[in-house]
Design an enzyme around this catalytic site. Structure first.
Site, PDB file in Angstrom:
ATOM      1  N   LYS A  87       0.863  -1.196   0.000  1.00 18.81           N
ATOM      2  CA  LYS A  87       0.000   0.000   0.000  1.00 18.81           C
ATOM      3  C   LYS A  87       0.893   1.239   0.000  1.00 18.81           C
ATOM      4  CE  LYS A  87      -4.447   1.072   2.150  1.00 18.81           C
ATOM      5  NZ  LYS A  87      -5.224   0.935   3.388  1.00 18.81           N
TER       6      LYS A  87
HETATM    7  O1  G3P Z   1      -7.974   1.845   5.033  1.00 14.29           O
HETATM    8  C1  G3P Z   1      -8.335   3.106   4.595  1.00 14.29           C
HETATM    9  C2  G3P Z   1      -9.745   3.547   4.852  1.00 14.29           C
HETATM   10  O2  G3P Z   1     -10.616   2.489   4.635  1.00 14.29           O
HETATM   11  C3  G3P Z   1      -9.949   4.311   6.131  1.00 14.29           C
HETATM   12  O3  G3P Z   1     -11.288   4.354   6.524  1.00 14.29           O
HETATM   13  O4  G3P Z   1     -13.066   4.868   8.153  1.00 14.29           O
HETATM   14  O5  G3P Z   1     -10.690   5.562   8.657  1.00 14.29           O
HETATM   15  O6  G3P Z   1     -12.006   6.730   6.915  1.00 14.29           O
HETATM   16  P1  G3P Z   1     -11.800   5.430   7.625  1.00 14.29           P
END
Ligand code: G3P
Length: 218
Positions: A87
């Site tokens: 990533k």
């Molecule tokens: O892994 C990246 C992403 O899915 C983060 O999600 O909920 O922290 O905005 P969130």
């Protein structure tokens, strides 16, 4: 549509895998920290533990922000297990790293995508996946679904192989909207995936079936 789970919690990953619908896992440094996984060695071991549960891509994020550092870390991560996808953040040094990994046959997930231009650039560099952060766009009153729709059109126009991995999914309607507009993959919490199964009429109907069966089979 592929279902990934966005967590570093082994119990949740196992639960999702046991449901039989899990295609992969995404993690990020915040999710690792949330599970209390710190220190380079523990982090690497944790990725291996995740890979041993799931038979599918597991995104492991680099911490470096310069090309050489990303290449060094990415190669180390990719060597851990065949399931690892490196990533890489959407910055110009990251674009160079994605191009490098593509030339070596190492899969990448370009993260922190918030615009169609970023998605176009990552696909040009040969990213395997791009992660537009749907929920975080919605959080700032910007239509995350519209962005994914725009990226779908661009990728289809030029037959890019890069898969759209809708990330930062927060709830079941996000998943449904992503499916309607042709996102290749979604990643989100297990709660959002499990919520897809819920409907009050299903519960009521089942209750009735069981009650009727019980009446006739006393
Ligand atoms: O892994 C990246 C992403 O899915 C983060 O999600 O909920 O922290 O905005 P969130």
């Amino acid at each position: 549509m592929k279902f990934f789970i966005d967590t570093a919690n082994l119990a949740e990953i196992k639960e999702a895998y046991d449901l039989g619908i899990l295609d992969g896992v995404t993690t990020n440094p915040s999710l690792m920290a949330k599970e209390g996984i710190t220190g380079a060695e523990n982090i690497l071991n944790h990725y291996v533990a995740i890979c041993n549960i799931v038979d599918g891509p597991v995104s492991a994020e680099v911490i470096a922000t310069d090309f050489e550092g990303m290449v060094r870390e990415g190669e180390q991560l990719a060597a851990l297990h065949k399931n690892i996808v490196v990533k890489i953040p959407m910055i110009l040094e990251g674009i160079k790293a994605i191009k490098y990994f593509a030339s070596k046959g190492i899969r990448t997930n370009c993260t922190l995508i918030f615009s169609a231009g970023q998605a176009l650039l990552a696909a040009k560099a040969g990213a395997t996946y791009i992660s537009p952060f749907l929920g975080r766009l919605d959080d700032v009153s910007t239509d995350g679904i519209q962005l994914i729709q725009q990226i779908r059109v661009i990728y289809d126009n030029y037959a890019f192989d890069t898969e759209i991995l809708a990330a930062s999914v927060r709830h079941p309607m996000h998943i449904i909207h992503c499916a309607e507009i042709g996102a290749d993959v979604m990643t989100g919490p297990l709660s959002a995936i499990k919520a897809l199964a819920k409907h009050p009429l299903t519960d009521l109907g089942l209750q009735q079936f069981l009650a009727d069966y019980a009446k006739g089979n006393k």
